[in-house]
Design a protein around this motif. Structure first.
Motif, mmCIF file in Angstrom:
data_model
loop_
_atom_site.group_PDB
_atom_site.id
_atom_site.type_symbol
_atom_site.label_atom_id
_atom_site.label_comp_id
_atom_site.label_asym_id
_atom_site.label_seq_id
_atom_site.Cartn_x
_atom_site.Cartn_y
_atom_site.Cartn_z
ATOM 1 N N SER A 1 0.845 -1.189 0.000
ATOM 2 C CA SER A 1 0.000 0.000 0.000
ATOM 3 C C SER A 1 0.882 1.242 0.000
ATOM 4 N N ASP B 1 -5.771 12.574 -2.330
ATOM 5 C CA ASP B 1 -7.090 12.445 -2.937
ATOM 6 C C ASP B 1 -7.648 13.839 -3.208
ATOM 7 N N LYS C 1 -3.737 3.719 -0.498
ATOM 8 C CA LYS C 1 -4.148 2.964 -1.674
ATOM 9 C C LYS C 1 -3.487 1.594 -1.643
#
Length: 216
Positions: free
Chosen positions: A87, A92, A101
């Motif tokens: 990740s 964002d 993510k």
């Protein structure tokens, strides 16, 4: 005259007895020879199939001929990879903050010889195109292609040996019957086949009994 008639009758009895004997034992011997020879041919076709599947894994298509296929098995390599979850943080634009993510990372660990993976120290792959016991040195017929399946371009291959080649020295009437076989317990059709140029398949047209024999 009586003696001559007796001799003729004895000869006729012997001839008829032999014909009856052959009518019984002929199909039995034919099946024995057939199963033995089919098992050897199918073993070759299985080697071709596993080699073609490896070729496709590396190249995305099947080999068009045996020269390329044998060369690939002899010198080709598989890439060994490892997949792991990971990740990272990404800004964002909607929420105006960094958000985590999830992703997948594929690590390349190295390579391994195709030959060692498929055949160990055995070099039988170099003669997988040869038909065992062929009277005139016939070879396995092999082709590859790209076919359209619902808009998807699919690579396919087919390798086959005609029953005429495998059973060249057997009685013609029994051979003709064998070529017309259509049963789940028999090798159907006029040839022993693996793969298809019309369907996306690497299956063979032989029954499970031959898998047991050649896998032992």
């Amino acid at each position: 005259m009586k003696t001559i008639i007796q001799i003729v009758l004895w000869i006729a009895c012997i001839v008829f007895g032999y014909l009856i004997y052959k009518s019984v034992t002929g199909p039995i011997e034919f099946n024995r020879v057939k199963q033995d020879r089919y098992a050897k041919v199918i073993a070759k076709l299985k080697d071709i199939r596993v080699s073609q599947e490896a070729y496709k894994t590396v190249n995305g298509i099947y080999a068009p001929d045996f020269n390329k296929l044998v060369s690939f098995v002899d010198t080709g390599k598989f890439t060994i990879t490892q997949q792991r979850d990971s990740s990272f943080m990404r800004f964002d634009k909607v929420y105006q903050i960094d958000m985590q993510k999830d992703t997948i990372i594929i690590d390349t660990l190295g390579t391994v010889s195709v030959r060692d993976s498929l055949f160990k120290k055995d070099d039988r792959f170099k003669t997988m195109m040869e038909v065992p016991g062929a009277a005139n040195g016939e070879k396995v017929e092999m082709k590859s292609a790209i076919i359209d399946k619902g808009g998807y371009k699919a690579p396919v291959f087919e390798a086959k040996v005609a029953k005429d080649i495998v059973l060249y020295d057997q009685p013609k009437d029994l051979l003709a019957k064998e070529k017309a076989e259509a049963s789940v317990e028999q090798v159907n059709g006029p040839a022993i086949v693996v793969g298809s140029l019309e369907e996306v398949s690497t299956s063979g047209n032989w029954p499970p009994i031959y898998d047991k024999k050649t896998d032992q």
